[in-house]
Scaffold this active site. Structure first.
Site, PDB file in Angstrom:
ATOM      1  N   ARG A   1       1.155  -1.297   7.089  1.00 17.15           N
ATOM      2  CA  ARG A   1       2.024  -1.348   8.274  1.00 17.15           C
ATOM      3  C   ARG A   1       2.705  -2.691   8.480  1.00 17.15           C
ATOM      4  NH1 ARG A   1      -2.550   1.382  11.742  1.00 17.15           N
ATOM      5  NH2 ARG A   1      -3.694   0.208  10.159  1.00 17.15           N
TER       6      ARG A   1
ATOM      7  N   ALA B   1       1.888   8.563  -1.979  1.00 17.59           N
ATOM      8  CA  ALA B   1       1.167   9.693  -2.568  1.00 17.59           C
ATOM      9  C   ALA B   1       2.201  10.691  -3.087  1.00 17.59           C
ATOM     10  CB  ALA B   1       0.272  10.347  -1.522  1.00 17.59           C
TER      11      ALA B   1
ATOM     12  N   ARG C   1      -7.715   4.885  -6.010  1.00 19.74           N
ATOM     13  CA  ARG C   1      -7.977   4.663  -4.577  1.00 19.74           C
ATOM     14  C   ARG C   1      -9.116   5.563  -4.143  1.00 19.74           C
ATOM     15  NH1 ARG C   1      -4.258   3.503   0.748  1.00 19.74           N
ATOM     16  NH2 ARG C   1      -4.370   1.442  -0.176  1.00 19.74           N
TER      17      ARG C   1
ATOM     18  N   GLN D   1       1.293   6.339  -6.898  1.00 16.21           N
ATOM     19  CA  GLN D   1       0.018   6.967  -6.559  1.00 16.21           C
ATOM     20  C   GLN D   1       0.128   8.460  -6.843  1.00 16.21           C
ATOM     21  OE1 GLN D   1      -1.216   7.416  -2.383  1.00 16.21           O
ATOM     22  NE2 GLN D   1      -3.196   6.520  -2.933  1.00 16.21           N
TER      23      GLN D   1
ATOM     24  N   TYR E   1      -8.261  13.983   0.426  1.00 11.90           N
ATOM     25  CA  TYR E   1      -7.426  14.849  -0.408  1.00 11.90           C
ATOM     26  C   TYR E   1      -8.269  15.437  -1.545  1.00 11.90           C
ATOM     27  CZ  TYR E   1      -3.851  13.085   2.639  1.00 11.90           C
ATOM     28  OH  TYR E   1      -3.143  12.787   3.770  1.00 11.90           O
TER      29      TYR E   1
ATOM     30  N   CYS F   1       3.341   7.246   2.696  1.00 10.13           N
ATOM     31  CA  CYS F   1       4.082   8.510   2.711  1.00 10.13           C
ATOM     32  C   CYS F   1       5.243   8.420   3.688  1.00 10.13           C
ATOM     33  CB  CYS F   1       3.182   9.656   3.170  1.00 10.13           C
ATOM     34  SG  CYS F   1       2.141  10.300   1.876  1.00 10.13           S
TER      35      CYS F   1
ATOM     36  N   SER G   1       0.845  -1.192   0.000  1.00  8.57           N
ATOM     37  CA  SER G   1       0.000   0.000   0.000  1.00  8.57           C
ATOM     38  C   SER G   1       0.884   1.247   0.000  1.00  8.57           C
ATOM     39  CB  SER G   1      -0.861  -0.031   1.267  1.00  8.57           C
ATOM     40  OG  SER G   1      -2.049   0.680   1.100  1.00  8.57           O
ATOM     41  N   PRO G   2       0.407   2.339  -0.605  1.00 10.35           N
ATOM     42  CA  PRO G   2       1.229   3.556  -0.604  1.00 10.35           C
ATOM     43  C   PRO G   2       1.455   4.069   0.818  1.00 10.35           C
ATOM     44  CG  PRO G   2      -0.987   3.995  -1.453  1.00 10.35           C
ATOM     45  CD  PRO G   2      -0.868   2.518  -1.305  1.00 10.35           C
TER      46      PRO G   2
HETATM   47  C1  FMN Z   1       2.990   5.871   7.501  1.00  3.85           C
HETATM   48  C2  FMN Z   1       1.777   5.781   6.620  1.00  3.85           C
HETATM   49  C3  FMN Z   1       1.743   6.472   5.422  1.00  3.85           C
HETATM   50  C4  FMN Z   1       0.634   6.359   4.573  1.00  3.85           C
HETATM   51  N1  FMN Z   1       0.653   7.007   3.353  1.00  3.85           N
HETATM   52  C5  FMN Z   1      -0.368   6.812   2.473  1.00  3.85           C
HETATM   53  C6  FMN Z   1      -0.309   7.332   1.153  1.00  3.85           C
HETATM   54  O1  FMN Z   1       0.683   7.907   0.731  1.00  3.85           O
HETATM   55  N2  FMN Z   1      -1.387   7.139   0.349  1.00  3.85           N
HETATM   56  C7  FMN Z   1      -2.488   6.421   0.764  1.00  3.85           C
HETATM   57  O2  FMN Z   1      -3.435   6.276  -0.004  1.00  3.85           O
HETATM   58  N3  FMN Z   1      -2.539   5.887   1.983  1.00  3.85           N
HETATM   59  C8  FMN Z   1      -1.500   6.038   2.831  1.00  3.85           C
HETATM   60  N4  FMN Z   1      -1.534   5.430   4.059  1.00  3.85           N
HETATM   61  C9  FMN Z   1      -2.615   4.452   4.330  1.00  3.85           C
HETATM   62  C10 FMN Z   1      -2.118   3.048   3.954  1.00  3.85           C
HETATM   63  O3  FMN Z   1      -1.797   2.947   2.576  1.00  3.85           O
HETATM   64  C11 FMN Z   1      -3.138   1.967   4.328  1.00  3.85           C
HETATM   65  O4  FMN Z   1      -4.288   2.176   3.551  1.00  3.85           O
HETATM   66  C12 FMN Z   1      -3.499   2.021   5.805  1.00  3.85           C
HETATM   67  O5  FMN Z   1      -2.322   2.122   6.603  1.00  3.85           O
HETATM   68  C13 FMN Z   1      -4.274   0.775   6.236  1.00  3.85           C
HETATM   69  O6  FMN Z   1      -3.542  -0.412   5.923  1.00  3.85           O
HETATM   70  P1  FMN Z   1      -2.616  -1.176   7.019  1.00  3.85           P
HETATM   71  O7  FMN Z   1      -3.482  -1.482   8.197  1.00  3.85           O
HETATM   72  O8  FMN Z   1      -2.142  -2.407   6.276  1.00  3.85           O
HETATM   73  O9  FMN Z   1      -1.473  -0.272   7.376  1.00  3.85           O
HETATM   74  C14 FMN Z   1      -0.456   5.548   4.944  1.00  3.85           C
HETATM   75  C15 FMN Z   1      -0.428   4.880   6.167  1.00  3.85           C
HETATM   76  C16 FMN Z   1       0.672   4.966   6.990  1.00  3.85           C
HETATM   77  C17 FMN Z   1       0.698   4.169   8.264  1.00  3.85           C
END
Ligand code: FMN
Length: 369
Positions: free
Chosen positions: A326, A60, A231, A102, A183, A26, A23-24
């Site tokens: 994560r 992102a 997304r 993304q 966003y 940041c 997953s993306p």
């Molecule tokens: C550190 C961090 C950065 C993230 N950056 C983005 C991002 O750039 N674009 C996005 O769509 N979601 C972003 N997310 C959300 C994750 O892509 C993901 O959808 C969310 O953490 C839930 O999945 P998980 O439980 O596997 O972490 C971010 C989440 C975290 C923890």
């Protein structure tokens, strides 16, 4: 054992080697504030590719400087950024994963501090900038944005198309439009943040117009062979006044017609304080509903942390693939471990790491190096 999670997924002219995707995420790590990804991003994304992911999605990445969430975000609005991404994409390809990016614009949630260095809007004297949005309605705690006019909206659409072109030049295999998490594009979709009464607001058709224009332009740049994902936040968790799952199912059909291949299903982010029932796999039902009711492919994300859990989601047909955030940061080799736990033989254990593989269990003698 046969595994749905470890079966390849065809996407237009290409194929992901499995359905366990990054997953993306940041990183807020462009220390020079120039949007150019650096060694941090290479190691961050590269280790997931080495770890066996089928697809690695770059964070992102802003299509315009003012579209960055923070001054430390990556960008793809200039050629220096394109060239820096190309090096990272090459490494990901060398490890057998697809490279995705993304494309994003943060709108009223732009120009903020990174979470470890402050809260709220970064002032101009510290490198911040004035933000834009569909309407002059602030995200609580952030500076008030100005409402985009027609020329401003056209410039955003053009910037997404240009960013798509640069991304393909950098070698990315897959493009994703970020229309989630509060966003800019999500701000246009939701009636809570879009209070316009022109053709970019009002009805669902009006509020979805920006997203559909962006997707059509990105598809035109992508041609026939390159997959385009979107997304979405499937709900604002603010019923009845916010964006709902039914709205998402409706626009998913329009997205398909506009040239999108898959809906990457997340939720929330429009306003702080919405009550979200966070639990393992809590967004899987949204992906399943979109997939079933609109006929477009969909992925699930959110608290997917375990091989058997991921396998069940894909094998039961609730999602075509899973995005994991994560758990990949905790263990960049999650797919290698998951394959072992599911008893699946994969052909892409990195040769340099063969002696660490669970399945081969080679012995280490004292004189080996
Ligand atoms: C550190 C961090 C950065 C993230 N950056 C983005 C991002 O750039 N674009 C996005 O769509 N979601 C972003 N997310 C959300 C994750 O892509 C993901 O959808 C969310 O953490 C839930 O999945 P998980 O439980 O596997 O972490 C971010 C989440 C975290 C923890």
């Amino acid at each position: 054992m046969t595994s749905a999670l470890f079966s390849p997924l065809p996407l237009r002219a290409i194929e992901a080697r499995n359905r366990l995707w990054v997953s993306p995420l940041c990183q807020y790590s462009c220390e020079d504030q120039d949007g150019v990804p650096n060694d941090w991003h290479l190691v961050h994304l590269g280790s997931f590719a080495r770890g066996g992911a089928g697809l690695v999605m770059a964070e992102a990445t802003a299509v315009l400087p003012e579209g960055r969430i923070s001054p430390w975000d990556t960008g793809i609005w200039d050629d220096a950024q394109r060239d820096a991404w190309a090096r990272i994409v090459d490494f990901i390809h060398g490890q057998g994963a697809l490279a995705a990016i993304q494309l994003a614009h943060a709108g009223r949630k732009a120009s903020t501090h990174r979470e470890w260095s402050g809260t709220g809007t970064v002032p101009a004297e510290e490198g911040g900038w004035p933000t834009v949005a569909p309407s002059a309605v602030a995200f609580p705690g952030y500076a008030e944005p100005s409402a985009l006019d027609e020329d401003g909206i056209d410039a955003v659409i053009e910037a997404f198309a240009e960013a798509a072109r640069r991304s393909l030049d950098a070698g990315f295999d897959v493009l994703e439009v970020h229309a989630a998490h509060g966003y800019l594009i999500h701000q246009f979709l939701s009636p809570v943040s879009n209070q316009r009464d022109d053709r970019w607001g009002g009805s669902l058709v009006g509020r979805a117009r920006l997203l559909l224009h962006v997707v059509r332009r990105v598809r035109a740049v992508a041609g026939e062979d390159v997959p385009v994902l979107v997304r979405v936040s499937a709900t604002d968790w603010l019923e009845p006044e916010g964006w709902t799952l039914d709205d998402t199912v409706t626009i998913a059909q329009w997205l398909r017609e506009a040239g999108a291949d898959l809906v990457d299903t997340s939720t929330g982010g429009l306003v702080p304080g919405a009550v979200i029932p966070v639990a393992p796999g809590y967004q899987v039902p949204h992906a399943a509903a979109i997939r079933e009711r609109s006929g477009i492919a969909a992925t699930a994300v959110g608290q997917i942390v375990d091989a058997h859990q991921a396998e069940r989601i894909v094998a039961s047909g609730q999602a075509d693939a899973v995005f994991v955030g994560r758990e990949f940061m905790r263990d960049p080799h999650f797919p290698l471990r998951a394959a072992h736990e599911l008893g699946v033989e994969i052909g892409y254990w990195p040769p340099q790491y063969t002696r660490a593989s669970w399945t081969s269990r080679p012995t280490l003698t004292a004189d080996e190096d």
